[in-house]
Enzyme design. Structure first.
Site, short mmCIF file in Angstrom:
data_model
loop_
_atom_site.label_atom_id
_atom_site.label_comp_id
_atom_site.label_asym_id
_atom_site.label_seq_id
_atom_site.Cartn_x
_atom_site.Cartn_y
_atom_site.Cartn_z
N GLY A 50 -44.04 -107.55 -12.36
CA GLY A 50 -44.69 -108.35 -12.78
C GLY A 50 -45.44 -108.40 -14.80
O GLY A 50 -45.48 -110.02 -14.45
N ASP A 106 -49.42 -106.20 -16.13
CA ASP A 106 -49.45 -107.93 -15.79
C ASP A 106 -51.04 -107.83 -15.53
O ASP A 106 -52.18 -108.45 -16.22
CB ASP A 106 -48.45 -108.44 -15.17
N ASP A 109 -56.79 -104.92 -11.75
CA ASP A 109 -57.12 -105.29 -9.98
C ASP A 109 -57.70 -103.79 -9.55
O ASP A 109 -59.10 -103.57 -9.71
CB ASP A 109 -55.89 -105.34 -8.74
N LYS A 137 -58.99 -108.84 -12.83
CA LYS A 137 -60.23 -109.19 -12.06
C LYS A 137 -61.41 -108.49 -11.55
O LYS A 137 -61.79 -107.71 -12.61
CB LYS A 137 -59.20 -108.65 -10.13
N PHE A 158 -56.04 -113.95 -5.32
CA PHE A 158 -54.22 -113.18 -5.58
C PHE A 158 -53.54 -114.44 -6.02
O PHE A 158 -53.34 -116.00 -6.31
CB PHE A 158 -53.54 -113.60 -4.48
N ARG A 171 -42.61 -115.72 -8.85
CA ARG A 171 -42.24 -115.56 -10.67
C ARG A 171 -42.41 -116.24 -11.74
O ARG A 171 -42.36 -115.70 -13.19
CB ARG A 171 -40.99 -113.40 -10.65
P1 5GP Z 1 -54.35 -101.65 -9.33
O1 5GP Z 1 -53.36 -100.58 -8.91
O2 5GP Z 1 -54.94 -102.38 -10.34
O3 5GP Z 1 -55.05 -102.57 -7.32
O4 5GP Z 1 -53.42 -103.79 -8.78
C1 5GP Z 1 -52.06 -103.85 -10.05
C2 5GP Z 1 -50.81 -104.09 -9.45
O5 5GP Z 1 -51.56 -105.12 -8.28
C3 5GP Z 1 -50.74 -105.26 -10.77
O6 5GP Z 1 -50.24 -104.89 -11.63
C4 5GP Z 1 -50.23 -106.64 -10.31
O7 5GP Z 1 -48.77 -105.81 -9.50
C5 5GP Z 1 -50.48 -106.19 -8.47
N1 5GP Z 1 -51.42 -107.32 -8.27
C6 5GP Z 1 -52.71 -107.19 -8.38
N2 5GP Z 1 -53.62 -108.44 -8.64
C7 5GP Z 1 -52.62 -109.42 -8.15
C8 5GP Z 1 -52.22 -110.08 -7.83
O8 5GP Z 1 -53.42 -111.40 -7.74
N3 5GP Z 1 -51.10 -111.40 -7.90
C9 5GP Z 1 -49.53 -110.05 -7.88
N4 5GP Z 1 -49.08 -110.71 -8.06
N5 5GP Z 1 -49.76 -109.60 -8.08
C10 5GP Z 1 -51.65 -108.98 -8.28
MG MG Z 2 -47.77 -104.41 -11.35
#
Ligand code: 5GP
Ligand code: MG
Length: 185
Positions: A50, A106, A109, A137, A158, A171
């Protein structure tokens, strides 16, 4: 923009960040790193896939010496919600002891991915660890992640584009957008 890219953009409900907005912000993030990391050799740990475009754009604007490792981490497995389990593909031979590490991803979240990876980096006793993401986020985190810089704060929706995918697609969009719920075709 070429007609094929315009075609893909029709799969978006709306554009959140234009290529120009992304470019300007990434430039400012690089300028800050150039000041804050001046005099150091930086070891970048970049989370694929990402962060690919973010890392490529940011690193080309760094004026400090840089080494780079890429890691793959996945918690989404192609869908639009985290599975809660982070799979990390940690390459052999990455030794971060005594290094000034810059961790790039990227999106922040839930915080699970970056907390798992930061713990692994810190276990190697780097000289310093700095973490930057393109998007953060606005939502409650499941884990606290110390963040040094975030390009943009966005709502809990998302997003795709500029390296970020849905089921492996989108992408290549130059912008970042919200997917049309009735698409993709
Ligand atoms: P976390 O572990 O913080 O929940 O998520 C982080 C990873 O989830 C990010 O590195 C990304 O790859 C993916 N991710 C989180 N939100 C999104 C989103 O809105 N779109 C996409 N494509 N990937 C996301
Ligand atoms: Mg990621």
């Amino acid at each position: 923009m070429s007609s094929s890219v315009t075609g893909v953009i029709h799969d978006l409900e709306r554009i959140l960040l234009s290529p120009e907005e992304i470019h300007t912000r990434v430039q400012a993030m690089a300028a800050r790193l150039n000041v804050e990391l001046a005099g150091k050799v930086v070891t970048v740990v970049a989370l694929m896939d990402g962060a690919l475009f973010f890392v490529a754009d940011l690193l080309r604007q760094l004026e400090i010496p840089v080494r780079m490792h890429t890691l793959s981490a996945s918690s989404y497995q192609g869908g639009t919600a985290t599975t809660g389990e982070v799979k990390v593909n940690w390459p052999a031979g990455v030794d971060l002891r005594g290094q000034d590490v810059l961790l790039l991803d990227d999106i922040l979240d839930t915080g699970l991915t970056l907390s798992v990876i930061s713990e692994r980096i810190l276990a190697q006793q780097p000289a310093s660890l700095r973490t930057c993401v393109l998007l953060s986020k606005r939502r409650q985190r499941l884990r606290d992640v110390p963040l040094d810089d975030a390009g943009f704060e966005i709502d809990d929706e998302f997003v795709v584009g500029y390296g970020m995918d849905y089921m492996g697609r989108f992408r290549n969009l130059p912008c970042i957008g919200i997917l049309n719920p009735n698409k993709p075709s």
